[in-house]
Design an enzyme around this catalytic site. Structure first.
Site, PDB file in Angstrom:
ATOM      1  N   HIS A 101      -0.622 -10.086  -0.824  1.00  0.00           N
ATOM      2  CA  HIS A 101      -0.078  -8.901  -1.244  1.00  0.00           C
ATOM      3  C   HIS A 101       1.253  -8.260  -0.198  1.00  0.00           C
ATOM      4  O   HIS A 101       0.924  -8.238   0.837  1.00  0.00           O
ATOM      5  CB  HIS A 101      -0.926  -7.673  -1.462  1.00  0.00           C
ATOM      6  CG  HIS A 101      -1.706  -6.938  -0.289  1.00  0.00           C
ATOM      7  ND1 HIS A 101      -1.121  -5.882   0.352  1.00  0.00           N
ATOM      8  CD2 HIS A 101      -3.063  -7.559   0.216  1.00  0.00           C
ATOM      9  CE1 HIS A 101      -2.103  -5.749   1.512  1.00  0.00           C
ATOM     10  NE2 HIS A 101      -3.070  -6.382   1.404  1.00  0.00           N
ATOM     11  N   GLU A 134      -2.004  -3.812  -4.061  1.00  0.00           N
ATOM     12  CA  GLU A 134      -3.152  -3.940  -3.462  1.00  0.00           C
ATOM     13  C   GLU A 134      -3.854  -2.850  -2.627  1.00  0.00           C
ATOM     14  O   GLU A 134      -4.870  -2.408  -2.814  1.00  0.00           O
ATOM     15  CB  GLU A 134      -3.272  -5.345  -2.663  1.00  0.00           C
ATOM     16  CG  GLU A 134      -4.671  -5.810  -1.965  1.00  0.00           C
ATOM     17  CD  GLU A 134      -5.290  -5.132  -1.105  1.00  0.00           C
ATOM     18  OE1 GLU A 134      -6.570  -5.520  -0.823  1.00  0.00           O
ATOM     19  OE2 GLU A 134      -4.549  -4.436  -0.102  1.00  0.00           O
ATOM     20  N   GLU A 135      -3.089  -2.313  -1.883  1.00  0.00           N
ATOM     21  CA  GLU A 135      -3.410  -1.319  -0.842  1.00  0.00           C
ATOM     22  C   GLU A 135      -3.790   0.031  -1.583  1.00  0.00           C
ATOM     23  O   GLU A 135      -4.692   0.850  -1.203  1.00  0.00           O
ATOM     24  CB  GLU A 135      -2.426  -0.819   0.171  1.00  0.00           C
ATOM     25  CG  GLU A 135      -2.063  -1.897   0.909  1.00  0.00           C
ATOM     26  CD  GLU A 135      -2.971  -2.032   2.052  1.00  0.00           C
ATOM     27  OE1 GLU A 135      -4.112  -1.341   1.985  1.00  0.00           O
ATOM     28  OE2 GLU A 135      -2.996  -2.932   2.956  1.00  0.00           O
ATOM     29  N   ASP A 185      -5.778 -12.651   2.517  1.00  0.00           N
ATOM     30  CA  ASP A 185      -5.584 -11.482   2.968  1.00  0.00           C
ATOM     31  C   ASP A 185      -5.560 -11.626   4.550  1.00  0.00           C
ATOM     32  O   ASP A 185      -4.827 -11.996   5.357  1.00  0.00           O
ATOM     33  CB  ASP A 185      -6.397 -10.461   2.581  1.00  0.00           C
ATOM     34  CG  ASP A 185      -5.720  -9.018   2.336  1.00  0.00           C
ATOM     35  OD1 ASP A 185      -5.211  -8.509   3.547  1.00  0.00           O
ATOM     36  OD2 ASP A 185      -5.917  -8.230   1.594  1.00  0.00           O
TER      37      ASP A 185
END
Length: 346
Positions: A69, A221-222, A242
């Protein structure tokens, strides 16, 4: 396997220094698209703004997908105070103390960029004494002080700054002579650089793949829903690239690829984890296995959304995650090597 470390560092530094808090990722996506265009690698853009790159393999009905991401932690303008300073609201989860004194940029809807710094409302011990030290670092006690000659709300509004504008933290990227990489947003830009380099390596060398392999560059994603939609439908194995999280009582390392056995969403697929470990052992790839109690990934989001596939989580070990982070080039290279070797595994 030999990789061009200077090219990998170029990807790292370029990606790390393009601001991209969740919700404001178009600039970094433009950079990645331009690199893919130069490689003559096709891609599609999802409605939500993610990128999907597909490299065809012999088996198209059983596909593999890697994700990473580009979105990072950041903030948004919550309000303009009477003094002209800005109140803020966090984007993503981090300790407010980690941004105390940090430089930042504010980007307006019409594209203007202003610099500033994040401070508490009592930033000086010479003025506030012990109250400055004791002040709790929470959003209500933090503000952005603009690098402008302003003294009122009207002055700030005249600059075009408004509620909802994005606040981007300076990355402060440094790669030392001994290949330590220090920067904000190594989560997850180190892994984005890994996937971009892996695409370059596989495409430029015309390497045949046993399975069609996709690379999903997500951008939410966060905040928890990055890979919840638009995954290539024939994906049977999904690997979120990640980060590992070295720290107190953890098994992870800043020098290895970390393979997550379990995080807050539960255990990852055992069969897939075994396959990744076997590849590491067979190819002398430095790795660590670990468990992260306060962690989720694009794979977690995909499973919650109902996708039926095996999932795994890997990534370079990143110390001081969600603050000013650090890793080592060895961890990035080990992650890259695992991605490439896994792509070739029959």
């Amino acid at each position: 396997m030999n990789y061009n470390n200077e090219k990998l560092k170029y990807y790292l530094e370029s990606i790390l220094n393009i601001p991209s808090p969740t919700g404001y990722t178009h600039k970094i996506m433009d950079f990645i698209k331009s690199e893919l265009d130069s490689l003559k690698v096709p891609y599609i853009i999802t409605t939500k703004g993610a990128l999907i790159i597909s490299l065809k393999g012999k088996n198209d009905s059983y596909q593999r997908t890697f994700s990473a991401h580009v979105d990072t932690l950041g903030a948004m303008v919550k309000g303009i105070k009477s003094s002209g300073t800005l109140s803020l609201t966090p984007v993503g989860g981090f300790m407010m103390s980690s941004i105390d004194g940090e430089n930042c940029t504010i980007e307006t809807l019409d594209g203007r960029v202003y610099t500033g710094a994040i401070h508490t409302t009592k930033p000086s011990v010479h003025i506030s004494g012990q109250e400055a030290t004791d002040l709790k670092r929470v959003p209500e006690n933090m503000e952005v002080v603009l690098d402008e000659r302003i003294s009122s709300k009207a002055d700030t509004e005249a600059l075009g700054i408004n509620v909802g504008d994005f606040i981007c933290f300076d990355a402060r990227t440094v790669i030392t002579e001994k290949d330590f990489i220090k920067s904000r947003h190594l989560d997850d830009k180190a892994s984005v650089a890994v996937l971009l380099y892996a695409i370059k390596h596989l495409a430029e060398n015309n390497i045949g793949l046993p399975y069609t392999t996709n690379f999903f560059i997500s951008n939410y994603e966060e905040v928890g829903h990055g890979a919840s939609a638009s995954i290539p439908e024939n994906t049977k194995e999904f690997i979120s690239v990640d980060m590992g999280a070295p720290g107190l009582d953890q098994n992870s390392s800043e020098f290895d690829v970390c393979i997550c056995a379990k995080d807050s969403s539960g255990p990852y697929d055992l069969e897939l984890r075994k396959k990744l470990i076997e590849i590491c052992n067979k190819n002398n790839i430095g790795y660590k296995i670990d468990i992260y109690p306060y962690y989720g990934s694009d794979a977690s989001a995909a499973l919650r959304a109902g996708w039926d596939m095996k999932t795994a989580l890997i990534g370079p070990g990143v110390f001081s995650s969600h603050a000013y982070e650090r890793t080592h080039l060895d961890a990035v290279l080990n992650t890259l090597d695992l991605v490439v070797k896994y792509s070739l595994e029959k």
